[in-house]
Design a protein around this motif. Structure first.
Motif, PDB file in Angstrom:
ATOM      1  N   UNK A 102       0.819  -1.221   0.000  1.00 16.04           N
ATOM      2  CA  UNK A 102       0.000   0.000   0.000  1.00 16.04           C
ATOM      3  C   UNK A 102       0.854   1.274   0.000  1.00 16.04           C
ATOM      4  N   UNK A 103       1.985   1.264   0.736  1.00 11.84           N
ATOM      5  CA  UNK A 103       2.870   2.420   0.766  1.00 11.84           C
ATOM      6  C   UNK A 103       3.517   2.648  -0.595  1.00 11.84           C
ATOM      7  N   UNK A 104       3.933   1.549  -1.240  1.00  7.96           N
ATOM      8  CA  UNK A 104       4.520   1.661  -2.584  1.00  7.96           C
ATOM      9  C   UNK A 104       3.510   2.250  -3.557  1.00  7.96           C
ATOM     10  N   UNK A 105       2.279   1.721  -3.525  1.00  8.54           N
ATOM     11  CA  UNK A 105       1.245   2.200  -4.448  1.00  8.54           C
ATOM     12  C   UNK A 105       0.956   3.682  -4.229  1.00  8.54           C
ATOM     13  N   UNK A 106       0.901   4.099  -2.962  1.00  9.57           N
ATOM     14  CA  UNK A 106       0.604   5.505  -2.672  1.00  9.57           C
ATOM     15  C   UNK A 106       1.713   6.411  -3.192  1.00  9.57           C
TER      16      UNK A 106
END
Length: 360
Positions: A108-112
């Motif tokens: 999720x952090x990568x996608x954000x």
């Protein structure tokens, strides 16, 4: 606060001093360019900041920490080359996310962070395209996004626009400046392109033969060049080397057929040999009213540049003066006799010289 500081940094390869005792400071959030001809040491300086080369002597600090022997993977910097080295088998998203995945960040952090960066570089909606399906300018923005997504303190760019056509270069210059301002990241940019450096930079350092000739804003560099090399490298200029004299409250520099009256603010401090920089656009062809300086000349060559015309004007002693005029009338024909004029404030005294002190 300075993000990058170089103190008396030198680099020697064998018996050759490629970088010679450089002192410079790059401020936090600044777009700073290293400008100079091929072989001047600018890329070697950038490689030392990146960690690809180790200084032979001196100190290199990033955000206050000495980095001389710190490996590249432990420095708060990222580097964008002219050759982008994107992964052709990956799409845009995965190219940008590559470094984040190596760090083991949660999905999720990568996608954000990738989504945020796609917005910054104006590539939202392109995340699932292969990089081979993108234009050269889009690929360049992917490379910049891949470097910025890791949130480096300093982004280093080594002539990243050099392989692109002129129109695309101009468009990406605006994009680079917008990206730098929107992220607040410190950019250090290497180029040999004078117009590019003047357009992009908050400040720049002009390098020559391993030395820094001058550091300042683009306007300072152009209007108040410190050395004859800087004056002639940043744009075109007429260098006038002659004897300075003072008489009747007037400062004058004489060089053969040229006798130039100066504004008090630009006059040399003492009598003796001095060098003046007279920009071509400050010279008026056939002035309608008398000017402080004037000389007769003949049109030797005409170079049509679109919005402007560059003339090479031959004066009585055979030398050439560059004169630039707006192309709002048909260009003068070669062989035309003209009167040239310029004001007292047009020629600027070069107050110090370093490498390029001998002017013919």
């Amino acid at each position: 606060m300075a993000d990058v500081v170089l103190k008396a940094v030198e680099k020697v390869f064998g018996s050759e001093r490629v970088v010679k005792s450089i002192d410079l400071s790059v401020n936090q959030g600044e777009f700073f360019s290293l400008l100079g001809p091929s072989g001047c040491g600018k890329t070697t300086t950038l490689r030392m900041i990146a960690g690809l080369e180790t200084p032979t002597s001196g100190d290199l600090l990033i955000r206050g920490e000495r980095m001389n022997d710190v490996p590249i993977n432990r420095r708060p910097t990222n580097l964008v080359f002219q050759k982008l080295a994107l992964f052709p088998h990956l799409d845009v998203f995965d190219n940008i996310a590559f470094g984040l995945k190596l760090k083991g960040l949660p999905r999720p952090e990568i996608a954000r962070r990738v989504d945020d960066m796609l917005d910054v570089v104006s590539l939202a909606g392109f995340e699932r395209r292969r990089v081979t399906e993108l234009s050269g300018g889009q690929q360049q923005r992917v490379a910049i996004a891949r470097a910025l997504v890791n949130a480096p303190a300093v982004l280093l760019l080594d002539e990243p626009l050099g392989a692109l056509d002129l129109k695309l270069q101009l468009r990406l210059q605006r994009e680079l400046k917008r990206i730098q301002r929107s992220t607040g990241t410190t950019f250090i940019y290497v180029t040999h392109n004078q117009a590019e450096a003047l357009t992009l930079s908050d400040r720049l350092a002009v390098m020559n033969e391993g030395r820094v000739e001058q550091i300042g804003s683009p306007a300072d560099m152009y209007l108040h060049s410190a050395t004859s090399f800087v004056a002639s490298f940043i744009g075109r200029t007429n260098l006038i080397a002659g004897e300075a004299t003072f008489a009747g409250g007037e400062a004058r520099v004489t060089d053969g057929a040229l006798s130039v009256v100066l504004d008090d603010a630009d006059a040399p401090a003492d009598n003796g040999r001095t060098v003046l920089s007279l920009r071509p656009e400050r010279i008026v062809i056939a002035p309608k009213t008398p000017m402080a300086n004037g000389i007769d000349a003949t049109v030797a060559e005409v170079e049509f540049l679109g919005a402007t015309v560059l003339y090479r004007m031959r004066i009585a002693d055979g030398r050439i003066l560059f004169v630039q005029a707006l192309a709002d009338t048909p260009p003068l024909a070669e062989g035309t006799a003209v009167r040239l004029g310029w004001g007292k404030d047009a020629a600027v005294s070069i107050r110090s010289t370093t490498v390029a002190e001998d002017v013919e």
